[in-house]
Design an enzyme around this catalytic site. Structure first.
Site, PDB file in Angstrom:
ATOM      1  N   GLY A 569       0.839  -1.196   0.000  1.00  0.00           N
ATOM      2  CA  GLY A 569       0.000   0.000   0.000  1.00  0.00           C
ATOM      3  C   GLY A 569       0.865   1.234   0.000  1.00  0.00           C
ATOM      4  O   GLY A 569       2.087   1.162   0.106  1.00  0.00           O
ATOM      5  N   PHE A 573       3.243   9.068   3.912  1.00  0.00           N
ATOM      6  CA  PHE A 573       4.659   9.373   4.089  1.00  0.00           C
ATOM      7  C   PHE A 573       5.581   8.468   3.276  1.00  0.00           C
ATOM      8  O   PHE A 573       6.765   8.711   3.197  1.00  0.00           O
ATOM      9  CB  PHE A 573       5.034   9.250   5.567  1.00  0.00           C
ATOM     10  CG  PHE A 573       4.363  10.264   6.434  1.00  0.00           C
ATOM     11  CD1 PHE A 573       4.859  11.555   6.514  1.00  0.00           C
ATOM     12  CD2 PHE A 573       3.229   9.946   7.159  1.00  0.00           C
ATOM     13  CE1 PHE A 573       4.240  12.508   7.310  1.00  0.00           C
ATOM     14  CE2 PHE A 573       2.601  10.888   7.956  1.00  0.00           C
ATOM     15  CZ  PHE A 573       3.109  12.176   8.026  1.00  0.00           C
ATOM     16  N   GLY A 574       5.028   7.385   2.736  1.00  0.00           N
ATOM     17  CA  GLY A 574       5.874   6.470   1.969  1.00  0.00           C
ATOM     18  C   GLY A 574       5.173   5.135   1.809  1.00  0.00           C
ATOM     19  O   GLY A 574       4.019   4.987   2.219  1.00  0.00           O
ATOM     20  N   GLU A 575       5.920   4.185   1.222  1.00  0.00           N
ATOM     21  CA  GLU A 575       5.297   2.888   0.971  1.00  0.00           C
ATOM     22  C   GLU A 575       5.025   2.105   2.253  1.00  0.00           C
ATOM     23  O   GLU A 575       5.698   2.287   3.253  1.00  0.00           O
ATOM     24  CB  GLU A 575       6.209   2.037   0.093  1.00  0.00           C
ATOM     25  CG  GLU A 575       6.045   2.307  -1.372  1.00  0.00           C
ATOM     26  CD  GLU A 575       7.305   2.854  -1.993  1.00  0.00           C
ATOM     27  OE1 GLU A 575       8.326   2.935  -1.285  1.00  0.00           O
ATOM     28  OE2 GLU A 575       7.251   3.215  -3.181  1.00  0.00           O
ATOM     29  N   VAL A 576       4.032   1.201   2.123  1.00  0.00           N
ATOM     30  CA  VAL A 576       3.760   0.268   3.215  1.00  0.00           C
ATOM     31  C   VAL A 576       4.120  -1.123   2.686  1.00  0.00           C
ATOM     32  O   VAL A 576       3.736  -1.486   1.573  1.00  0.00           O
ATOM     33  CB  VAL A 576       2.266   0.300   3.619  1.00  0.00           C
ATOM     34  CG1 VAL A 576       2.014  -0.637   4.784  1.00  0.00           C
ATOM     35  CG2 VAL A 576       1.830   1.711   3.967  1.00  0.00           C
ATOM     36  N   ASP A 687     -11.504  10.083  12.411  1.00  0.00           N
ATOM     37  CA  ASP A 687     -11.521   9.630  11.008  1.00  0.00           C
ATOM     38  C   ASP A 687     -11.902   8.159  10.953  1.00  0.00           C
ATOM     39  O   ASP A 687     -11.287   7.385  10.234  1.00  0.00           O
ATOM     40  CB  ASP A 687     -10.144   9.878  10.371  1.00  0.00           C
ATOM     41  CG  ASP A 687     -10.209   9.795   8.853  1.00  0.00           C
ATOM     42  OD1 ASP A 687     -11.330   9.754   8.296  1.00  0.00           O
ATOM     43  OD2 ASP A 687      -9.138   9.752   8.215  1.00  0.00           O
TER      44      ASP A 687
HETATM   45  P1  AMP Z   1      -2.183   3.799   5.845  1.00  0.00           P
HETATM   46  O1  AMP Z   1      -1.079   4.743   5.562  1.00  0.00           O
HETATM   47  O2  AMP Z   1      -2.231   3.360   7.282  1.00  0.00           O
HETATM   48  O3  AMP Z   1      -3.516   4.316   5.384  1.00  0.00           O
HETATM   49  O4  AMP Z   1      -1.886   2.460   5.000  1.00  0.00           O
HETATM   50  C1  AMP Z   1      -2.000   2.402   3.591  1.00  0.00           C
HETATM   51  C2  AMP Z   1      -2.474   1.022   3.176  1.00  0.00           C
HETATM   52  O5  AMP Z   1      -1.528   0.045   3.555  1.00  0.00           O
HETATM   53  C3  AMP Z   1      -3.787   0.584   3.831  1.00  0.00           C
HETATM   54  O6  AMP Z   1      -4.904   1.021   3.145  1.00  0.00           O
HETATM   55  C4  AMP Z   1      -3.661  -0.928   3.786  1.00  0.00           C
HETATM   56  O7  AMP Z   1      -4.068  -1.411   2.536  1.00  0.00           O
HETATM   57  C5  AMP Z   1      -2.170  -1.156   3.946  1.00  0.00           C
HETATM   58  N1  AMP Z   1      -1.860  -1.424   5.370  1.00  0.00           N
HETATM   59  C6  AMP Z   1      -1.519  -0.530   6.313  1.00  0.00           C
HETATM   60  N2  AMP Z   1      -1.305  -1.138   7.490  1.00  0.00           N
HETATM   61  C7  AMP Z   1      -1.495  -2.458   7.283  1.00  0.00           C
HETATM   62  C8  AMP Z   1      -1.426  -3.630   8.113  1.00  0.00           C
HETATM   63  N3  AMP Z   1      -1.108  -3.527   9.397  1.00  0.00           N
HETATM   64  N4  AMP Z   1      -1.693  -4.822   7.577  1.00  0.00           N
HETATM   65  C9  AMP Z   1      -2.026  -4.912   6.267  1.00  0.00           C
HETATM   66  N5  AMP Z   1      -2.115  -3.854   5.436  1.00  0.00           N
HETATM   67  C10 AMP Z   1      -1.858  -2.637   5.924  1.00  0.00           C
END
Ligand code: AMP
Length: 925
Positions: A569, A573-576, A687
């Site tokens: 994802g 701030f950057g990639e997940v 949110d």
């Molecule tokens: P966020 O910046 O928290 O909105 O994360 C961006 C995307 O990364 C989310 O919409 C999820 O698809 C994925 N993601 C974030 N945290 C997790 C996690 N703990 N487990 C699985 N996917 C995650």
């Protein structure tokens, strides 16, 4: 939820007193005779014939009445075609504060409706029509009804006038009075109830009466008091020989061993004479007797030359029913018949008291002296020896409060800070309550009763000098005014930190901050000293240096322990990434790794890490768990537990129609529990939306997205408002949009929207309406309609979350209880809320995106997100929309649509296509 059929009250046949041209006639139907008011001036032009009722007094709260008419209308075809003839007549009403007798002024009457027959009476037989009409918004003391004929041949057989009410009821031990149902624009009436005799509730029970006279959504829970149990709708005393210690839904239980229950209504059973309870025994447990003496004491003197002696014995014949037997050894040296204690020189191995084994080695003995050894058996109740039953379960002189919960507020390697809550809460200036806190090491052999008892005047304590990494059992009980323990106690287990982990487990109390839920409306503390919230969220902004905050609440992880596997994802701030965390000595865990992209500013780095500072303060099954952070290396990272199924909105869209209502409500229950935890910690999320909930392999839902800047920057749904802030309009309560009043009550509103998203399988709330249209509709009291197949009770709860007055919305605690209740009786999910396909699959199913009819089957299927069935339709030879319109439910099944959710979606869409009037019918509250 609580279903009562419509109540007909004040139903009667009207006596009509003012007649112009109408006359009383006798009619025969099916052999029986009855009277009717009739008029039949067909053939005569310009008819205006009136019939008026007597004055009908109105019950003050009944502003909406129903008028049920039985009437006959003759077919105009049965008269000469050339003469004027009508087949309808009109219903009028006029409100008045007094009976005006036979005075009749046409001008004072307002038309309610034109009444047309469904069936017309012709030569072939008489047809009686029954119609019910609503007269709403009545406000004066009474009213008249009038019927105007304008040239039809009509006979009025009966008029029944009634209003709807929710009948007086007892639900879950709460009594609610009869309540007249509200009018359309006040669809739900809140009614306060009271607990039945001998029941009590922490909050006033409430329920709602619908416009249809049905009780729905009960809030607040009455439970039978100690000594009473639920029998039907009442609380009955426990029978002699039975007891119930707490306010609960449970049944009275038989008195435990060695206790006596002589009287009915016992909250506990006192010990029988000669039997006792130890301070650490649960009050609901059995009583025990004193142990008899140890047997067969033997001294082995083989090593006497070394001044040593081994004493051994057998356990007592009767332990008094206890397993916590210990032994003590006393030594006396006797000379000339006089005995004295041996003094401190003598050594005992392992000890002289608290022995759990039946032997002890005694050394440093003098060879020339005579010794006498006395071995005593002790148990948890030995302290009562010689005191008869003086202390055992004496009824308290005043009712001490009950301890409702205990929490650990701070932990270190050698200390634990505990706090507990009492009910009822002490009043300000009341004399302080005293508490008895007993604790011991959990793993101590049960035979050893090494416990510490503290008497405290505060509902919190710090206990130091504990062993590191060790579990302790704590029991706290309030004392009555004479110092005897009385109220029910609570027992919890807590562990001190291991020496290696002390750095990251620390919760501190700082002043509350702008981000937390505030104000008297939210938390009531009768004594600020004593009843602090158990654990409060700390805004990382209150730290001068945010880097200190992050290390306070999060564990630092070495980057070499993290392996990134795949991008899953994109965060703000950057990639997940998905990856693995390998900490030496721990099992590998699947984790999500949030990264900070290169070129960041210090401010961005701090904002990024603030999410970890917040998340690290939470420990709950339904809140995403922080594993740790990387802050001491160039590439900062946040590492959390990995949620295999990703964000909830996407997941539900991908599995549209595949889950039962029970499963969906189960997911909502989890989210509500997480939110209850956050609101208990005074954290306002701001949110809450399905996109910010993550789902794991077990379908567990966890709340995520805690960054301080997230609403401002991160959420694509964020929209700038006139006050400059960014707000996800569709999910946000009106007061938060209007004047930034973000509270747990505004989180409850958002939870209502999440409920809707979940029940609609990830549908976008308010579909394609613009943000402006959404705000306007909400301000005009319109609310989202029920999703397809949504249980009525679930929809009612959504409507509660969307009450304009935020103080009337349920709390997360109420929501969790209600969802639990629904899950415990799945039948309650079977009543489905009214669903209007024209509203819920609105534009897409009735026409193409530009408003024109669908040109092809595949275009239509795409619009309702059912493209996967395109081939099924083609193979079955259904290739144009005319054929689609002919399809019955059976046909849809036969072409291979099996999932019930998909079947319904397609069937409803066809229904919607047939009815092109796609006005947005809305739900007003
Ligand atoms: P966020 O910046 O928290 O909105 O994360 C961006 C995307 O990364 C989310 O919409 C999820 O698809 C994925 N993601 C974030 N945290 C997790 C996690 N703990 N487990 C699985 N996917 C995650």
């Amino acid at each position: 939820m609580l279903s009562l059929s419509d109540i007909f009250v004040a139903a009667f046949i009207l006596i009509c007193v003012v007649l112009f041209q109408w006359e009383v006639v006798q009619k025969t139907l099916n052999g029986s005779q009855f009277y009717a008011y009739s008029v039949c001036n067909v053939g005569e032009p310009e008819q205006d014939n009136w019939l008026r009722t007597t004055f009908i007094q109105r019950r003050p709260s009944a502003s909406r009445i129903f008028v049920e008419l039985q009437f006959i209308v003759r077919d105009c075809n049965s008269f000469d075609a050339s003469v004027p003839c009508k087949e309808t007549f009109n219903l009028f009403t006029s409100e008045s504060d007094a009976d005006v007798g036979t005075t009749f002024r046409k001008g004072q009457f307002k038309k309610v409706v034109t009444i047309a027959p469904d069936e017309i009476t012709s030569k072939n037989g008489m047809r009686i029509n029954t119609e019910t009409k609503v007269v709403d918004n009545l406000s004066r003391k009474g009213f008249y009804l009038a019927f105007q004929d304008i040239g039809a041949c009509v006979a009025l057989l009966s008029v029944k006038v009634y209003y709807k009410a929710c009948t007086a009821t007892v639900e879950s031990l709460a009594r609610f009075p009869e309540t007249v149902a509200g009018s359309e624009n006040q669809a739900l009436r809140e009614v306060k109830g009271e607990c039945v005799e001998n029941a009590q509730s922490e909050e006033v029970p409430r329920i709602y009466c619908t416009a249809d006279g049905e009780w729905v959504v009960q809030v607040g829970h009455c439970q039978c008091k100690p000594g009473y149990e639920k029998v039907g709708d009442t609380c009955q005393e426990c029978q002699p020989g039975f007891f119930k210690a707490a306010s609960s839904d449970g049944k009275c239980e038989p008195c435990p061993a060695n206790t006596q229950g002589l009287e009915a209504g016992a909250a506990f059973c006192p010990c029988m004479d000669g039997f006792y309870q130890a301070p650490t025994d649960p009050i609901t447990g059995p009583c025990s007797g004193l142990p008899t003496a140890p047997r067969d004491l033997v001294a082995t003197t083989t090593q006497l030359s070394a001044g040593k002696l081994l004493l051994s014995w057998s356990p007592p014949d009767d332990t008094g029913g206890r397993s916590d037997i210990t032994y003590s050894v006393e030594c006396q040296s006797c000379e000339g018949g006089a005995c004295r204690p041996c003094g401190e020189k003598i050594r005992y191995e392992p000890a002289s008291a608290g022995l759990t084994l039946t032997r002890v080695t005694v050394s440093e003995l003098d060879a020339h002296l005579n010794y006498t050894f006395i071995v005593e058996a002790h148990s948890g109740v030995s302290m009562f020896a010689g005191q008869a039953s003086a202390r055992a379960h004496k009824p308290p002189s005043t009712n001490p409060p009950k301890i409702t919960s205990m929490t650990v507020i701070e932990k270190s390697v050698t200390s634990l800070s505990l706090s507990w809550d009492v009910s009822p809460r002490p009043r300000l200036h009341a004399p302080p309550i005293r508490y008895e806190l007993t604790y011991r090491k959990k793993d101590d052999n049960l035979d050893v009763t090494t416990y510490t008892v503290l008497i405290l005047e505060k509902s919190s304590v710090q206990i130091s000098e504990l062993a590191p990494g060790t579990a302790y059992l704590f029991r706290v009980q309030a004392l009555s005014s004479d110092g005897s323990p009385g109220g029910s106690s609570i027992e919890e287990q807590y562990e001190t930190l291991h020496e290696s982990t002390s750095a990251y487990f620390c919760h501190i109390h700082l002043k509350r901050n702008s981000h937390s839920r505030q104000g008297a409306e939210d938390n009531y503390f009768s004594s600020p000293e004593q009843l602090k919230p158990l654990k409060t969220y700390v805004d990382p902004h209150t730290y001068e240096d945010p880097n200190v905050a992050v290390l306070k609440f999060a564990t630092e992880i070495h980057p070499s322990h993290i392996t990134k596997q795949k991008v899953i994802g994109a965060g703000e701030f950057g990639e997940v990434y998905r990856g693995i965390l390998k900490v030496p000595g721990r099992k590998d865990v699947a984790v999500a790794i949030k990264t900070l992209k290169p070129g960041y500013t210090e401010k961005q780095r701090q904002d990024f890490l603030s999410e970890a500072s917040i998340m690290g303060q939470f420990t709950h099954q339904n809140i995403i768990r922080l594993e740790g952070v990387v802050t001491k290396f160039k590439h900062a990272m946040i590492v959390t537990e990995y949620m295999e199924n990703g964000a909830l909105d996407r997941y539900l869209k991908d599995h549209d129609g595949e889950f039962s209502s029970f499963q969906l409500v189960g997911m909502l229950r989890g989210i509500a529990a997480g939110m209850k935890y956050l609101s208990d910690m005074s954290y306002v999320h701001r949110d809450l939306a399905a996109r910010n909930i993550l789902v794991n392999n077990n379908l567990e839902c966890k709340v995520s997205d805690f960054g301080l800047s997230r609403v401002l920057e991160d959420d694509p749904e964020g929209t700038y408002t006139t006050s400059g802030g960014k707000i996800p309009i569709r999910w946000t309560a009106p007061e938060a949009i209007a004047y930034r009043k973000f509270t747990s009550a505004s989180d409850v509103w958002s939870f209502g929207i999440v409920m809707w998203e979940v029940m609609a399988f990830g549908e976008r709330p308010y579909w394609d309406m613009s943000n402006h249209e959404v705000m306007k509709a909400i301000n005009e009291a319109f609310r989202l309609p029920a999703p397809m197949d949504c249980p009525s009770a679930v929809y009612q709860l959504m409507l509660q979350c969307w009450l304009q007055d935020r103080s009337k919305r349920p709390r997360f605690g109420d929501i969790v209880s209600l969802l639990d209740k629904l899950l415990r009786s799945p039948d309650s999910l079977k009543t489905i809320a009214d669903f209007d396909p024209r509203v819920s699959i609105r534009l897409p199913s009735t026409s193409g995106s530009d408003g024109s009819p669908f040109r092809s089957v595949s275009e239509w299927l795409e619009s309702i997100k059912m493209s996967q069935y395109s081939e099924n339709f083609t193979c079955a030879g259904i290739i144009n929309m005319d054929q689609v319109l002919q399809m019955k439910n059976e046909d849809i099944k036969n072409i291979g649509v099996r999932l019930p959710g998909h079947l319904k979606r397609i069937a409803y869409s066809i229904l919607g296509l047939k009815d092109q009037t796609s006005t947005l019918s809305v739900f007003a509250v």
